[in-house]
Design an enzyme around this catalytic site. Structure first.
Site, short mmCIF file in Angstrom:
data_model
loop_
_atom_site.label_atom_id
_atom_site.label_comp_id
_atom_site.label_asym_id
_atom_site.label_seq_id
_atom_site.Cartn_x
_atom_site.Cartn_y
_atom_site.Cartn_z
N CYS A 6 -3.78 -0.93 -2.03
CA CYS A 6 -4.03 0.49 -2.28
C CYS A 6 -5.00 0.66 -3.47
CB CYS A 6 -2.70 1.15 -2.61
SG CYS A 6 -2.80 2.90 -2.94
N CYS A 39 -11.22 3.35 -0.91
CA CYS A 39 -9.94 3.82 -0.37
C CYS A 39 -9.68 3.05 0.92
CB CYS A 39 -10.04 5.32 -0.06
SG CYS A 39 -8.57 5.98 0.74
N ASP A 82 0.86 -1.18 0.00
CA ASP A 82 0.00 0.00 0.00
C ASP A 82 0.90 1.23 0.00
OD1 ASP A 82 -2.43 1.56 0.31
OD2 ASP A 82 -1.79 1.92 2.37
N SER A 83 0.30 2.38 -0.23
CA SER A 83 1.07 3.62 -0.18
C SER A 83 1.50 3.95 1.25
CB SER A 83 0.21 4.76 -0.73
OG SER A 83 -1.00 4.83 -0.01
N HIS A 127 -8.55 3.80 3.71
CA HIS A 127 -8.85 4.43 5.00
C HIS A 127 -10.35 4.48 5.33
CE1 HIS A 127 -4.77 5.71 4.38
NE2 HIS A 127 -4.73 6.38 5.51
N GLU A 146 -6.15 9.40 9.80
CA GLU A 146 -4.82 9.26 10.41
C GLU A 146 -4.68 10.11 11.68
OE1 GLU A 146 -1.49 9.08 7.77
OE2 GLU A 146 -2.51 7.62 6.50
N1 DGL Z 1 -4.00 3.92 0.13
C1 DGL Z 1 -4.61 4.96 -0.65
C2 DGL Z 1 -5.83 4.40 -1.39
O1 DGL Z 1 -6.41 3.40 -1.01
C3 DGL Z 1 -4.99 6.16 0.19
C4 DGL Z 1 -3.81 7.01 0.66
C5 DGL Z 1 -3.05 7.64 -0.49
O2 DGL Z 1 -3.54 8.60 -1.12
O3 DGL Z 1 -1.97 7.15 -0.79
O4 DGL Z 1 -6.23 4.96 -2.38
#
Ligand code: DGL
Length: 269
Positions: A77, A188, A14-15, A190, A156
């Site tokens: 992600c 997403c 993931d990012s 989050h 976060e």
């Molecule tokens: N993990 C990213 C997503 O699911 C969210 C956070 C980011 O913008 O990197 O799109």
């Protein structure tokens, strides 16, 4: 593809921290599996970056997981899955599962009025990746997307049940009201943490689709199909790697994962 065996770990990237919502679901449905997780905390967020940057980072992340001899890669992600799944697949040399297809399939199964709304990062929404998957399954379904970029920092900060979370959710989601959708994809990593706030705003008649839960189901069925489910009784090994700030990852990550993170290391890609 080389010879793979069930004892190899599943690779997940993931990012940053958010992908732990997907890990949580994978651990829940596949408790025997070992996991190698990489969170690109030095370069997060991906959602505000260009397609070419997201592709470049995603290829590097894929190569890192390959070095750990993973049997399958899960792109947790939504942004990387939306923009870079083809490039990831080309470099993976093992099966790859993104979060878009499972989320789209679940949404199509759920909708009665053929109207689905998608929320995600700017990059995810403007890629129209969910729209394409949904239209492949049923071209009659109408889709509307809405980027909700503030949701990521709000989660976060731990402000899911705070007034700020509620205000942001109202601001973003009220513009979709006239579309009269019955299904909303949380596109997403989050957003599952904001589920209650989002459900409050959209009302009980709208079904929320959690791409992480749907992806975990697909990981299980694909591993079973290709005979790579780990059925051994040995304790699974779960290792977490990040590109920056391992302490912050541990602190916030445990909230996402709902359990302790024991093994964490910082790496340079
Ligand atoms: N993990 C990213 C997503 O699911 C969210 C956070 C980011 O913008 O990197 O799109």
């Amino acid at each position: 593809m080389k010879n793979l065996n069930p004892l190899q770990p599943i690779g997940i990237f993931d990012s940053g921290i958010g992908g732990l919502t997907v890990v949580k679901e994978i651990i829940h449905s596949l408790p025997n599996e070992s996991i190698i997780y990489f969170g690109d905390t030095a370069r997060v967020p991906y959602g505000t970056k260009s397609d070419s940057t997201i592709k470049e980072y995603s290829i590097q992340n894929t190569k890192f997981l390959r070095k750990h001899n993973v049997k399958l890669i899960v792109v947790a992600c939504n942004t990387a899955s939306s923009v870079a799944l083809n490039e990831i697949t080309l470099h993976a040399n093992v099966p790859v599962i993104g979060v878009i297809k499972p989320g789209a399939e679940a949404a199509v199964k759920n909708t009665f009025n053929n109207r689905i709304a998608i929320i995600g990062t700017n990059a995810t929404v403007s890629s129209k990746a969910y729209d394409r998957e949904i239209s492949k399954l049923n071209p009659k379904i109408e889709v509307r997307g809405k980027a909700c970029p503030l949701f990521v920092p709000i989660v976060e900060e731990g402000w899911m049940n705070h007034e700020i979370g509620l205000l942001a959710a109202k601001e973003y989601l009220n513009v979709l009201q006239r579309f009269a959708y019955d299904t909303l994809v949380l596109g997403c990593t989050h957003y599952p943490l904001l589920k209650h706030t989002i459900q409050n705003v959209v009302g009980d008649k709208v079904k929320l689709i959690d791409s992480g839960i749907e992806t975990a189901k697909q990981v299980k069925s694909i591993l079973a199909e290709i005979n790579l489910l780990n059925n051994s009784k040995e304790k699974p090994n779960r290792k977490y790697f990040v590109s920056d700030l391992p302490h912050r990852f541990k602190e916030i990550g445990e909230m996402f994962l709902g359990q302790k993170i024991k093994s964490i290391a910082k790496i340079d890609l």
